[in-house]
Every structure is written in structure tokens, then in C-alpha cells.
Design an enzyme around this catalytic site. Sequence first.
Site, short mmCIF file in Angstrom:
data_model
loop_
_atom_site.label_atom_id
_atom_site.label_comp_id
_atom_site.label_asym_id
_atom_site.label_seq_id
_atom_site.Cartn_x
_atom_site.Cartn_y
_atom_site.Cartn_z
N HIS A 118 -103.49 -4.40 -127.20
CA HIS A 118 -104.09 -5.50 -127.94
C HIS A 118 -103.40 -6.79 -127.55
CE1 HIS A 118 -105.73 -7.81 -131.27
NE2 HIS A 118 -106.65 -6.86 -131.33
N ASP A 136 -110.13 0.43 -132.48
CA ASP A 136 -111.34 0.96 -131.88
C ASP A 136 -111.20 2.38 -131.36
OD1 ASP A 136 -113.00 -1.09 -132.47
OD2 ASP A 136 -112.42 -2.26 -130.73
#
Length: 426
Positions: free
Chosen positions: A304, A361
Site C-alpha cells: 500500500h 482488497d
Amino acid sequence: MADNQATLTVDGKDYQLPITEGTLGPSVIEVAAFQQAGYWTYDPGFMATAPVESKITFIDGGKGELLHRGYPIDQLANNAEYLEVAYALIHGDLPNAEQKADFFEKIRKHTGVHDQLRKFFEGFRRDAHPMAIMVGVVGALSAFYHEDLDISNEEHREITAIRLIAKMPTLAAMSYKYSQGEPFMYPRNDFNYAENFLYMMFATPADVDYKTNDVITRAMDKIFTLHADHEQNASTSTVRLAGSTGANPYACIAAGIAALWGPSHGGANEAVLEMLDEIGSVENVPEFMEKVKSREVKLMGFGHRVYKNFDPRAQVMKETCDEVLGALGINDPKLELAMALEKIALEDSFFVERNLYPNVDFYSGIILKAIGIPTSMFTVIFSLARTSGWISHWLEMHSAPFKIGRPRQLYTGETQRDFVKVEDRK
Ligand code: CMC
């Protein structure tokens, strides 16, 4: 606010740049005055640039902290409904009982879409990706509400937010039904937000009594909450940039949906399942990991830009993932493969050294697969959930004076050349 200043020396001259403190997070050095020096700042990917001031969401990537209006995400996801969180994003705090009832009622009233909107769906090829349909039909809402939308009017802005949040599940389910060649199901206003979405997805005229179970409804609602907002990410920045021109808000949200679609952003949950398909089975994991390490492929659902220790949304999602898999008693080899991949990646030095952890996700993709949502709908669901965040940022921007977003550039192209007629060009 502090009256600190930073001194920048350029070409032997000192420039005083004001430093502004926020309530949390790093302070910012205001660089606008710096253009007097004849320089611009250069920051590809906005790695250290804050283009806005905001009160909605705070992220501390190092600590793995995500706050909406000051509330930690795990507390919101485990205790509040998505629509309460949406209310907080829009209005600044969680609703009291009366405000909650009023907001929920307003959302319920606006779940339907104009019957003419169906025709837009019919214009798409039957195998169109549901995200392509969403970009189109959400943008098309501007044609339905353009006339009576004065964005300088607070009430008009508020009803726009209600309409968008209310209609997104309906449009999302319609995009799925269209791709399946099944009739659209009208919303059921006696269901809660998540239940209604699942109903419109999975009920058919032959099975209008379709009812989902509580574990699944709650998991769906948590997925919505965990995706509701994430401060100035690529799609939210797109919505703000489009909104800064005074554009129609439905078109701005369509721009956000387009930005979300990419695999580096919202498209990652779909890419996780595609990656699992490509790997095939647990025996192929070591070979796949070699490809990741030699940079041939990325491990989708890992890493991320902001979280470099852990993604707090992923922690809640992992617990929900275990709950859903347990409740459904699922024994899908693909889910086993996902868990094997997670275990190896969490222990492998390549990932540990680069602080690459599963993001939200990775787990949301697994849950959605387990509850029977097709892969092509994953990013659509993310866009449905993120609509409350996008519109909150749009509202925040419109509640105070703002400038059109217009970045500068470092030009490295040709310097001036003389025009040459086509017949004389080499
Ligand atoms: N698989 C393998 N290596 C990776 C990955 C990955 N998923 N992500 C980053 N790296 C490596 C990268 O190659 C680099 O290595 P090195 O320093 O040796 O060159 C290092 O880790 C740092 O990566 P970066 O590209 O500088 O990190 P970034 O902050 O620019 O990128 C990211 C963040 C999310 C785009 C990236 O991690 C990625 O592409 N992940 C996979 C896609 C994904 O799951 N995206 C969903 C994000 S969560 C949903 C959302 O909020 O939108």
C-alpha cells in the site's frame, strides 16, 4: 495553526515559507509563495504534497491507523452500520437516533432510478464489464438531475449526496443483472442497505422471496464501511479535481469510478482473484513467488502507498473473512490457495523487508468470492461503498471557497522549432 516558518534558499536568496500544523499528522510547508522565486515544486505521484485541507479522514500509515471524523475504523466497522458511517463522513459526526432515522429514511426514499435510465443499460453490449457500465450510467445521472442542481445551494448539494448513496446499490445490481441477461429487480425498501443490495443482485422474478443470512449481510455492510473513505487517494483526488471546475457532481463521481477501476487502486480486488486463477494451485505458489521477486509480476492485494506496517482495514476484513468462510462451510481450493499465499508472503523476507502486507482488497476479494459475487463486480462494490467518501469530499470542497485544481509541470520536451510544411518533412 502555528506561526513557524521554513527558510528555503534559492540562488542565494532566502524565502520564508509558512508552516501550518494540522490536528494530527505531519505539518505542511506552504509553497505557493515560492513561485515568486521562479520555481515550482516537483513531486510525481504526490508523494509529499497535500493539495487540500480536510477534516474527514486521517491515516497514519506507520501506525496502521485510519480515523473517520476521529473514530477508529475498527470501532466503526464492528459497531456501526455503513449508512451511519456515511452520515458521519458527510455531517462531521455519527448521527443520534433521530438523525439516523431521518437519514436512513431519506436514503430509502431515493433508492429507485428513473425508468428511462434502463435504456442506457440496453445500449451496452451484453458482455460489457460492469465497471464500464457504471462509469456510463453514473455519469448519465447528470442528465437527469442537471437542470435543478445549483451547486452553490446547500440543500441541492445535500440531496445530491442522498441520491448518489441511495442509487448506487440499485445501479450496481442493475449492471450485474444486465451482464447476466436477467431482469432488473426493483429495490426493497423494507430491507437494510446491504440486504437490499444482495436482494437486487441475487433475487429473480421467480424467487422474489430470496433472503440472505445475517453473517453475509453483516459482512457485506462491513465491506462497504471499510471502503467508505480513504482520504486523498487517486479516485477521491480525481473527484475533487473534477469538482474544482464546478462540474456536475454525478459526472465527478463517474470520474472517480473511472480512476478507481485501475488495478493499482480499486481494481486490485478483482486482480487478486485473477492472480489466484493464474497460479492455479498451492504447488505452483513457489514458482509464482519467484516471478514476483524477479519483478515479472506483482503480488496483487499486497502493499500500500500509505500503510507500511499493516492495513487496519485488512485486520477487520480478515476476521470477517474467517467468519464468512466458517459460516458458509466453504471448501473452495481457490480460497485455500489464497490462505497459503498469505502465509508464505507474511514469512518471506522479500515481503517482510519491503513492508508488504495483505491490504483490504486481498481479504475482501476472498469474502466476495465466498458469498457468490462474481469477480467482475468486486470493483463495482468498492465504487458503491466509496461513493459516500467521494461525495463527502466534494461537499467539503464546496462548503468553502476553493480554487480550480491546476498543477504545474516540469517541461522536458522540444524547445521552439520552426514549422516545416508536410512535403518538406523528412
Ligand atoms: N508485489 C510485489 N512487490 C511489490 C508490491 C507487490 N504487490 N508492491 C510493492 N512492491 C515492491 C516494489 O517493487 C518496490 O520494491 P523495490 O524497492 O525493491 O523496487 C517496493 O515494494 C516498494 O513499492 P512501491 O511501488 O514504491 O510502492 P507504492 O507505494 O508506490 O505502491 C501499490 C503501492 C499499492 C501501488 C503497490 O504496492 C501495488 O501495486 N500493490 C498491488 C496492487 C494492490 O493490491 N493495490 C490495492 C491497494 S489497497 C486498495 C486501495 O486503497 O486502493
